[in-house]
Motif scaffolding. Structure first.
Motif, PDB file in Angstrom:
ATOM      1  N   ALA A  55      -3.064   9.780   8.079  1.00 41.93           N
ATOM      2  CA  ALA A  55      -3.490   9.216   9.356  1.00 41.93           C
ATOM      3  C   ALA A  55      -3.754  10.320  10.366  1.00 41.93           C
ATOM      4  O   ALA A  55      -4.783  10.324  11.071  1.00 41.93           O
ATOM      5  CB  ALA A  55      -2.431   8.253   9.883  1.00 41.93           C
ATOM      6  N   LYS A  59      -7.364  11.578  11.879  1.00 42.87           N
ATOM      7  CA  LYS A  59      -7.545  11.610  13.331  1.00 42.87           C
ATOM      8  C   LYS A  59      -8.129  12.946  13.779  1.00 42.87           C
ATOM      9  O   LYS A  59      -9.031  13.000  14.637  1.00 42.87           O
ATOM     10  CB  LYS A  59      -6.201  11.355  14.004  1.00 42.87           C
ATOM     11  N   PHE A  74      -9.223   8.486   5.651  1.00 50.38           N
ATOM     12  CA  PHE A  74      -8.583   7.221   6.016  1.00 50.38           C
ATOM     13  C   PHE A  74      -8.477   6.261   4.836  1.00 50.38           C
ATOM     14  O   PHE A  74      -7.579   5.428   4.777  1.00 50.38           O
ATOM     15  CB  PHE A  74      -9.349   6.535   7.154  1.00 50.38           C
ATOM     16  N   ALA A 120      -4.826   5.007  12.842  1.00 55.18           N
ATOM     17  CA  ALA A 120      -5.760   5.493  11.826  1.00 55.18           C
ATOM     18  C   ALA A 120      -6.715   4.379  11.398  1.00 55.18           C
ATOM     19  O   ALA A 120      -7.912   4.613  11.206  1.00 55.18           O
ATOM     20  CB  ALA A 120      -4.987   6.019  10.619  1.00 55.18           C
ATOM     21  N   LYS A 124     -10.621   4.430  11.784  1.00 54.42           N
ATOM     22  CA  LYS A 124     -11.459   4.148  10.612  1.00 54.42           C
ATOM     23  C   LYS A 124     -12.521   3.112  10.968  1.00 54.42           C
ATOM     24  O   LYS A 124     -13.692   3.240  10.591  1.00 54.42           O
ATOM     25  CB  LYS A 124     -10.577   3.653   9.465  1.00 54.42           C
TER      26      LYS A 124
END
Length: 590
Positions: A55, A59, A74, A120, A124
């Motif tokens: 995650a 990012k 992701f 996350a 995504k």
């Protein structure tokens, strides 16, 4: 969310579980294509598990603008596991005791990790949106809300949720309907909007207002008809909107109440959308009330007066509208405002006793129609012509009447030089020609108007038939009337039937006229039953056809045929509708 993330990015650090590490180390490994090494570095440096490391890594890629790379990272994150950890963190969390050192408990660590995964999934979804994968983006965004709703089935409480989780939820709630719209899934977008506004997401006022305004725009202008809310979300005794317009107006009213309560900042587009919505459903009197209720200072007083004048004018309250316009056009306010002058002239053009005032407004409008406003000169000349023509009806002498009519015709003819394709102007010119008994020119303009409108307007047929009748061509006028009756829908046939009855009388066919009056009477009574007396009375005033005129016309016809008993019955019916009438007294004397 993205602005705060960009601020953290500028520091070039990533942090989790109370630890920090330099972001450049991880980014260097990403630039070399060593995703697994970058992930391992995050796991070791910040004590993260697999999902949390992925995650945070995704990012970083998203912040660097590598959307496709972020999406690859992701993929594979287990949202179900994050939900379970988040759920357990809230079940185990307990208030800290007084005097205890505030350290990061295991439950808060678990919640922080779950927040990372939820963020996350949100990023995504944003990545998929940027790549045009709207359906996938919407489904992932919906997974976040489903997960949070599963945990907080009674709504999100203030005291138990940290700012990060609330921020993620708020952004996801706002994003979901936009994703469905961009993908062309309009029913899903409507459901997402309603879910956002009806569920307990603990949204702040600004976020909620943005969603409401976005939904209003969709309801009013998308062209998609929304079905009423399902029974599951309806509360007993609450108002349930039946269509797009009602739902949009309800939301706009809520937004105005929020502003009046000081919960949100003023947005002029709220009143613009409300003006459109209430104008479409002919409820401008309600719109006027909204303008009156707004606090002083929201609009300049003259702008408020002009808006109120437009509302009153549309509602048929011309006296109130004109009084407001007089205040606005005062020499110490805006005496040369072209829009206000034209509106004042238009209102005055409908009343012979106000027409002289309207001439003054229209002349000032003509004088001010220059420069950037020159395109309105034709409108100003048209208003001047209409006011002069109406003023002629109240003239005290034949000479004055003839002079005013000539000036009116001159103004309308000059207006046609600026607006050659204005069908309303062509109609008004035909009427002015007819009033001056220039029937040849009147017939030419009437035919022009008829061709321009394609015979779709009732008054085009009526004008044509009246001019033919004035030329003593009664048979041709009746042919036009019969053709119109075949083209016009039943509820709009009243004026045509009244004209046909008079044409029958002019051709000395009283029995045919009586039959036409009977049909007209049946039509008016059917309208009364279908629409109610209020709807009929307002319609009657516009069309100059009402039940009293029909009964009185029948009484005159029966009297001309010496059918006294029938005439008396018709007069009695007319008396019931209008007890004191000079027309009835005159018929009785005859």
């Amino acid at each position: 969310m993205e602005s705060s993330e960009n601020e953290r990015l500028s520091v070039r650090e990533v942090h989790a579980n109370g630890s920090r590490m330099n972001a450049s180390e991880v980014e260097a490994k990403l630039d070399e294509g060593n995703i697994q090494e970058a992930e391992s570095a995050l796991r070791d440096g910040l004590s993260l598990n697999f999902e949390e490391a992925r995650a945070l890594l995704g990012k970083l890629e998203y912040q660097r603008g590598n959307v496709e790379g972020a999406l690859r990272v992701f993929d594979g994150i287990d949202l179900h596991a994050a939900i379970q950890r988040l759920q357990s963190s809230f079940s185990e969390k307990s208030p800290a005791k007084k005097g205890r050192t505030r350290t990061e408990s295991p439950s808060s660590v678990s919640q922080h990790g779950a927040n990372l995964v939820l963020e996350a999934i949100y990023l995504k979804s944003k990545s998929q949106q940027k790549l045009g994968k709207f359906a996938d983006a919407a489904n992932d965004c919906k997974r976040i809300l489903d997960a949070v709703e599963k945990i907080f089935y009674q709504g999100i409480p203030n005291f138990q949720v940290d700012n990060k989780l609330q921020e993620i939820v708020s952004h996801a709630v706002e994003l979901l309907p936009e994703l469905w719209k961009q993908g062309g899934f309009y029913d899903e977008a409507i459901s997402a909007y309603r879910r956002a506004l009806l569920s307990q997401w603990n949204l702040d006022n600004d976020c909620c207002s943005r969603i409401q305004k976005s939904f209003v725009v969709f309801l009013l202008y998308s062209g998609v008809e929304a079905s009423p809310p399902s029974l599951a979300v309806q509360i007993d005794g609450s108002y349930v909107p039946k269509n797009n317009l009602e739902e949009a107006i309800l939301l706009l009213m809520i937004l105005i109440r929020k502003f009046c309560a000081g919960k949100i900042k003023w947005d002029p587009s709220i009143m613009e959308h409300l003006t459109f919505a209430l104008s479409v459903c002919s409820q401008t009197s309600i719109l006027a009330k909204q303008f009156e209720d707004l606090m002083p200072g929201v609009y300049h007083r003259i702008d408020r007066w002009s808006s109120l004048a437009l509302c009153h004018c549309a509602a048929g309250q011309n006296v109130s509208a004109l009084n407001l316009l007089r205040k606005s056009l005062h020499k110490h306010e805006r005496p040369d405002d072209l829009t206000l002058l034209l509106l004042a002239a238009k209102i005055c053009s409908e009343d012979p006793y106000l027409a002289s005032e309207g001439v003054g407004h229209a002349q000032r409008a003509v004088s001010n129609a220059h420069g950037s406003n020159e395109h309105l000169k034709g409108v100003a000349l048209r208003m001047l012509g209409l006011c002069l023509g109406k003023q002629a009806k109240a003239a005290s002498s034949d000479f004055e009447r003839s002079r005013l009519q000539s000036k009116a015709l001159e103004s309308l003819e000059e207006a046609t030089r600026f607006e050659k394709n204005n069908s309303d102007l062509i109609f008004e010119l035909a009427v002015q020609y007819a009033e001056q008994r220039n029937l040849t020119a009147a017939l030419r303009s009437a035919r022009h108007f008829f061709n321009e409108t394609g015979g779709s307007i009732v008054k085009a047929w009526i004008l044509l038939a009246l001019i033919l009748s004035a030329q003593q061509r009664f048979a041709e006028a009746e042919v036009v009337t019969d053709a119109a009756l075949e083209q016009i829908v039943r509820w709009e046939q009243g004026p045509l039937l009244k004209l046909k009855a008079k044409l029958k009388i002019s051709q000395l066919k009283p029995m045919d006229a009586i039959e036409t009056y009977r049909y007209l009477l049946a039509l008016v009574q059917a309208q009364k039953k279908s629409f109610g007396s209020f709807r009929v009375s307002s319609k009657v005033e516009d069309d100059k056809v009402n039940e009293f005129d029909i009964w009185h016309g029948l009484a005159n016809l029966y009297a001309s045929l010496s059918h006294w008993k029938d005439a008396e019955i018709c007069l009695q019916k007319a008396r019931e509708l209008k007890q004191y009438s000079a027309a009835i007294l005159r018929t009785e004397e005859c």
